[in-house]
Design an enzyme around this catalytic site. Structure first.
Site, mmCIF file in Angstrom:
data_model
loop_
_atom_site.group_PDB
_atom_site.id
_atom_site.type_symbol
_atom_site.label_atom_id
_atom_site.label_comp_id
_atom_site.label_asym_id
_atom_site.label_seq_id
_atom_site.Cartn_x
_atom_site.Cartn_y
_atom_site.Cartn_z
ATOM 1 N N CYS A 80 25.309 51.411 90.946
ATOM 2 C CA CYS A 80 25.461 50.767 89.648
ATOM 3 C C CYS A 80 24.292 49.829 89.347
ATOM 4 O O CYS A 80 23.916 49.020 90.194
ATOM 5 C CB CYS A 80 26.771 49.986 89.656
ATOM 6 S SG CYS A 80 27.166 49.314 88.065
ATOM 7 N N TRP A 132 25.862 60.396 92.631
ATOM 8 C CA TRP A 132 25.299 59.858 91.401
ATOM 9 C C TRP A 132 26.358 59.072 90.632
ATOM 10 O O TRP A 132 27.548 59.360 90.710
ATOM 11 C CB TRP A 132 24.708 60.972 90.530
ATOM 12 C CG TRP A 132 25.682 62.011 90.057
ATOM 13 C CD1 TRP A 132 26.295 62.034 88.849
ATOM 14 C CD2 TRP A 132 26.157 63.164 90.778
ATOM 15 N NE1 TRP A 132 27.118 63.136 88.763
ATOM 16 C CE2 TRP A 132 27.050 63.845 89.935
ATOM 17 C CE3 TRP A 132 25.906 63.681 92.065
ATOM 18 C CZ2 TRP A 132 27.713 65.011 90.330
ATOM 19 C CZ3 TRP A 132 26.563 64.834 92.461
ATOM 20 C CH2 TRP A 132 27.446 65.488 91.596
ATOM 21 N N GLY A 133 25.870 58.049 89.913
ATOM 22 C CA GLY A 133 26.775 57.183 89.156
ATOM 23 C C GLY A 133 27.260 57.848 87.883
ATOM 24 O O GLY A 133 26.585 58.717 87.330
ATOM 25 N N ARG A 157 31.709 57.173 77.739
ATOM 26 C CA ARG A 157 32.182 55.956 78.363
ATOM 27 C C ARG A 157 31.389 54.739 77.904
ATOM 28 O O ARG A 157 31.908 53.643 77.821
ATOM 29 C CB ARG A 157 32.040 56.139 79.866
ATOM 30 C CG ARG A 157 32.495 54.972 80.686
ATOM 31 C CD ARG A 157 32.348 55.364 82.144
ATOM 32 N NE ARG A 157 32.744 54.250 82.978
ATOM 33 C CZ ARG A 157 32.561 54.227 84.268
ATOM 34 N NH1 ARG A 157 32.004 55.258 84.872
ATOM 35 N NH2 ARG A 157 32.929 53.203 84.984
HETATM 36 P P1 RVP Z 1 30.721 52.384 95.406
HETATM 37 O O1 RVP Z 1 31.969 52.594 96.201
HETATM 38 O O2 RVP Z 1 30.009 51.119 95.799
HETATM 39 O O3 RVP Z 1 29.812 53.557 95.409
HETATM 40 O O4 RVP Z 1 31.168 52.104 93.906
HETATM 41 C C1 RVP Z 1 31.948 53.003 93.168
HETATM 42 C C2 RVP Z 1 32.293 52.362 91.839
HETATM 43 O O5 RVP Z 1 31.091 52.129 91.088
HETATM 44 C C3 RVP Z 1 33.132 53.214 90.909
HETATM 45 O O6 RVP Z 1 34.495 53.185 91.232
HETATM 46 C C4 RVP Z 1 32.851 52.597 89.548
HETATM 47 O O7 RVP Z 1 33.610 51.449 89.308
HETATM 48 C C5 RVP Z 1 31.403 52.163 89.694
HETATM 49 N N1 RVP Z 1 30.480 53.099 89.055
HETATM 50 C C6 RVP Z 1 30.545 54.448 88.948
HETATM 51 N N2 RVP Z 1 29.448 54.877 88.296
HETATM 52 C C7 RVP Z 1 28.746 53.788 88.030
HETATM 53 C C8 RVP Z 1 27.477 53.735 87.317
HETATM 54 O O8 RVP Z 1 26.851 54.759 87.049
HETATM 55 N N3 RVP Z 1 27.042 52.536 87.003
HETATM 56 N N4 RVP Z 1 29.364 52.697 88.512
#
Ligand code: RVP
Length: 499
Positions: free
Chosen positions: A318, A405-406, A417
């Protein structure tokens, strides 16, 4: 005048747990990680409980139907992502709800008229030694017989012979009737000394096969999260744009719980969507989020949220904090929201669980999140590393990784979103990368569970509520943080040398 919120925004890395007295009966084996997933009256059990406090992130790279089955089997729950059409997401829910542990749809199926040569090729392709024989060669065709690699030998038999010559015909086999339970099927396997039990419906069509070799696996998962009909439970993410179409389809597919998915859930749109779902589908629990403070928690709880997700900008992929300057250290956010949840429970008599979402890099971070008040956690990176996640495996410089990937990355193209409607200028809030490949979800989760149970035993807590009530944490100094980082670097170098 801008308000400066009291207290520093802190992350999990800044804390360590202090051990409490461990009583003789507080052994890791006795620690119970069970937790309520959804709103319930104080003092009563939640309608949906998890055996372990883990949920998988609402992400394309994480929550596939296959991962959902594996996680529910291990005691947690997946939220299937909504960055797909309504039909595709409903199909994914259906896959999990119709998945019958131990009952497999035959993937090695032939016609009685097929030559043995074709059977040999099929067995080689699927790696399976037992084939179902159906009239039309389809997995649910009229059942005619079974043939295994023990029924013929490639050197002894003419491979142009039809399968019918070597198969054991259906009327000479013990079959289960459609609707048979797994334990009844297992009893038949043992009593009749079978290796494989075909399950056939009233019209004689093959439904499933149950294998003796899977028996140990069925017995291995006593904590599986299932509904009243013993089907795996599954959740689904929804957004504030198309929920009026999406939610009815997901509910019709049998979804157990929904979650509004947004990087910033403190909005009128979420409140409106929560109220709509509560009105139209009062029996279907729905969570909201994400939030980072008590005020936003109360807003969503008042709007009907059955749980609230906590965390903005902490996800490993993120970049919301860099792009929008919005977020809060995850430890501070969880502790603040947990206080609000407890105050809400005292004033309303309703307990609304909270979920710490994102930024859990180490197993001990999960323990810290629970100690600081989270009822369960949500993870993306952690689950993306396993066989069951949808990302491709890639080899980079001698090591194996999986893609991750996010949802805010351009790869996910999840503009719904982040799109605010009018403004068509988009920017990314997530990145596209790789995580080290780990292997099977069940094996890795068992290790994580063992570590968290050991931590809780050291802290003298045998349940999550006890842990939340009695845990003590200390802030680590910059100096001790650096020393620990140095020790980890030495350990990692040693690991590499051993390879
Ligand atoms: P992590 O477990 O640290 O990889 O975090 C997962 C979380 O990050 C998801 O549950 C969501 O809240 C957030 N997320 C998912 N996509 C993105 C992004 O592209 N910014 N962020």
């Amino acid at each position: 005048m801008v308000e400066i919120v009291a207290g520093v925004s802190r992350t999990f890395n800044e804390f360590l747990l202090l051990p409490n007295r461990t009583t003789a009966d507080c052994t890791p084996a006795k620690v119970d990680l069970g937790t309520g997933l959804v709103r319930h009256p104080v003092g009563e059990a939640a309608a949906i409980r998890l055996s372990v406090p883990f949920t998988s992130a609402i992400m394309q790279a994480v929550s596939s139907p296959r991962l959902a089955v594996a996680l529910a089997r291990s005691g947690g729950l997946s939220f299937l992502h909504h960055n797909q059409s309504v039909d595709a997401q409903a199909d994914a829910v259906r896959f999990v709800k119709n998945f019958k542990a131990g009952f497999v749809v035959s993937d090695t199926t032939v016609r009685p008229t097929d030559p043995l040569r074709r059977l040999v090729a099929l067995m080689k392709a699927t790696g399976h030694n037992t084939a179902a024989v159906t009239e039309d060669g389809s997995p649910h065709g009229r059942f005619v017989g079974l043939v295994t690699s023990r029924d013929f030998h490639v050197d002894r038999h003419d491979l142009d012979l039809p399968v019918a010559d070597r198969m054991r015909p259906a009327d000479a086999l013990v079959c289960g009737k459609d609707g048979i339970t797994l334990s009844e099927a297992n009893t038949l396997l043992w009593e009749e000394r079978l290796d494989c039990l075909p399950v056939v419906d009233g019209a004689g069509h093959l439904q499933h096969l149950v294998f003796r070799s899977d028996y140990a696996e069925h017995k291995q998962f006593p904590g599986a999260v299932t509904d009243a009909a013993k089907r795996f439970r599954v959740g689904a993410g929804v957004n504030t744009h198309d929920y009026r179409e999406r939610v009815p389809a997901l509910v019709a597919a049998g979804v157990d719980v929904l979650c509004l998915d947004s990087s910033d859930g403190y909005s009128d749109w979420q409140a409106e969507a929560l109220r709509w779902v509560k009105r139209e589908f009062p029996g279907v629990p729905i969570g909201g989020g994400n939030v980072v403070d008590g005020e936003a928690f109360r807003f969503l709880a008042d709007a009907g949220a059955d749980f609230v997700k906590v965390g903005i900008g902490g996800g490993s992929i993120c970049i919301t904090r860099d792009q929008k300057g919005i977020g809060r250290g995850q430890a501070s956010a969880v502790m603040d929201v947990a206080q609000a949840r407890d105050a809400y429970a005292r004033s309303t008599g309703e307990y609304v669980p909270i979920c710490s979402d994102g930024g859990l890099l180490h197993d001990y971070h999960m323990a810290l999140a629970l100690a600081m008040g989270a009822d369960f956690v949500m993870m993306g990176r952690y689950f993306a590393r396993f066989d069951q996640s949808p990302g491709k495996k890639v080899r980079i410089g001698g090591s194996v990784f999986k893609e991750y990937w996010g949802e805010g990355s351009s790869r996910a193209r999840n503009w719904q979103r982040y799109d605010q409607g009018e403004d068509k200028l988009h920017f990314e809030e997530g990145v596209d990368g790789y995580v080290p490949y780990v292997g099977d979800l069940g094996d890795a989760l068992a290790l994580t569970v063992a570590k968290i149970k050991a931590t809780m035993a050291s802290c003298g807590a045998a349940t999550i509520p006890a842990f939340q009530a009695t845990a003590r944490v200390t802030l680590v100094s910059e100096q001790s943080y650096q020393e620990n980082a140095a020790a980890v670097a030495v350990r990692d170098t040693a690991d590499t040398t051993l390879d």
